[in-house]
Design an enzyme around this catalytic site. Sequence first.
Site, PDB file in Angstrom:
ATOM      1  N   CYS A   1       0.835  -1.208   0.000  1.00 41.64           N
ATOM      2  CA  CYS A   1       0.000   0.000   0.000  1.00 41.64           C
ATOM      3  C   CYS A   1       0.866   1.252   0.000  1.00 41.64           C
ATOM      4  O   CYS A   1       1.925   1.304   0.628  1.00 41.64           O
ATOM      5  CB  CYS A   1      -0.911  -0.008   1.220  1.00 41.64           C
ATOM      6  SG  CYS A   1      -1.999   1.427   1.362  1.00 41.64           S
TER       7      CYS A   1
ATOM      8  N   HIS B   1       4.388   6.431   2.470  1.00 41.68           N
ATOM      9  CA  HIS B   1       4.364   7.737   3.144  1.00 41.68           C
ATOM     10  C   HIS B   1       5.203   7.693   4.425  1.00 41.68           C
ATOM     11  O   HIS B   1       5.924   8.643   4.746  1.00 41.68           O
ATOM     12  CB  HIS B   1       2.935   8.138   3.493  1.00 41.68           C
ATOM     13  CG  HIS B   1       2.161   8.699   2.346  1.00 41.68           C
ATOM     14  ND1 HIS B   1       2.646   9.677   1.513  1.00 41.68           N
ATOM     15  CD2 HIS B   1       0.902   8.436   1.902  1.00 41.68           C
ATOM     16  CE1 HIS B   1       1.748   9.993   0.612  1.00 41.68           C
ATOM     17  NE2 HIS B   1       0.679   9.248   0.820  1.00 41.68           N
TER      18      HIS B   1
ATOM     19  N   CYS C   1      -8.023  -3.217   2.904  1.00 39.17           N
ATOM     20  CA  CYS C   1      -7.602  -1.817   2.831  1.00 39.17           C
ATOM     21  C   CYS C   1      -7.995  -1.209   1.502  1.00 39.17           C
ATOM     22  O   CYS C   1      -8.957  -0.453   1.408  1.00 39.17           O
ATOM     23  CB  CYS C   1      -6.105  -1.674   3.082  1.00 39.17           C
ATOM     24  SG  CYS C   1      -5.531   0.057   3.033  1.00 39.17           S
TER      25      CYS C   1
END
Length: 369
Positions: free
Chosen positions: A38, A43, A166
């Site tokens: 993901c 990030h 997710c």
Amino acid sequence: MKAAVLHRPGAPLTVEDVDLDDPGPGEVSLRVLAAGVCHSDLHYMNGDLNVRLPAVLGHEGTGIVERVGEGVTRVRPGDTVITLWRPRCGDCEFCTTGRPALCPLGRVQAASNGLLDGTQRLNLNGEKVHHLMGVSCFAEQCVVSERSVLTIDPDIPPEIAAIAGCAVVTGAGAALNVMKDATGEGVVVIGAGGVGLSAVMGLRLVGADPIVAVDTVDAKLDKALELGATHAVNAHTHRLTEELTRISPKPMAWSLDAVGTPQTLAQAIEVVGTGGTAVALGLGKVGATAAVPINPLVQQEKRLIGSLYGSANTPVDIPKLVELFKAGRLPLDKLLGEQYELSAINEAYAALSRGATGRAVIIPGHQRS
């Protein structure tokens, strides 16, 4: 066990031998079967989002319950489960009104980067290692709260089960929960990664038309067309507003930002017509803001809505999405990208950064396919 550890922002993950404590009260130990690659983890790797370090990353996963701690009642050893990166207490105002993504327990884990009691079960050379979103499934095993798992049909392929927890529920969930009134109306989906592609599939179920996918990678746009988009626009080579006018003389009623940059969010607001709604799904860098033109917002009565985790009632919505997959209505197998061994996790994220198509999956302990 082997686990992928982040020691500092900007550094690659290191796959190391990490010790895992037994599950405590209300916790379960899982053998990880699959974990999705993901962009949110990227990030944290880049330092755009904050996590206490060192930490084992990974939050989109599936596994088999091996052991349970004292007082566990929701699952038992042998159950196949999907991990949830937002736990649900079941009693707060948000859980009892079907919005468990907003449960306060999620903030507890985010503040401590531990489990629900604020402590860790991971150790490396005598040092505590932090958890990510209470999951940390880039590993052969993990310990999570029983409030962070959901039982699933063991016949579902692990790679499908992992992404359902997710990407799929975030994208398709937003379409089915937030944009359910988009039937027959035009929608622009900005970003054709795992979440954006899942949104395209959900919007197809809703009956939105046209569904315009926007990205800068042609291969991703081809995948969006395969999964239900009616049109695709490469934002690097075409002017989006001109293309939308060509696609439909009627302004778009909806847009969805699955990227999460100031530019894409501003674009999402810009492309909807009078009375239109922009839905923000993608997370950005800590402190990031987007400029919103005030007069068009007011004079055209546009709306901007945030949606976390697809605004889903996860114990209800995830099983529904899985049933839609089993019925052939939600082609999650076509959403999948490449599979990697845990040892190749940095290769997986390098491919994601280059614009890899589909949702890649880590299969701990298995050969790459």
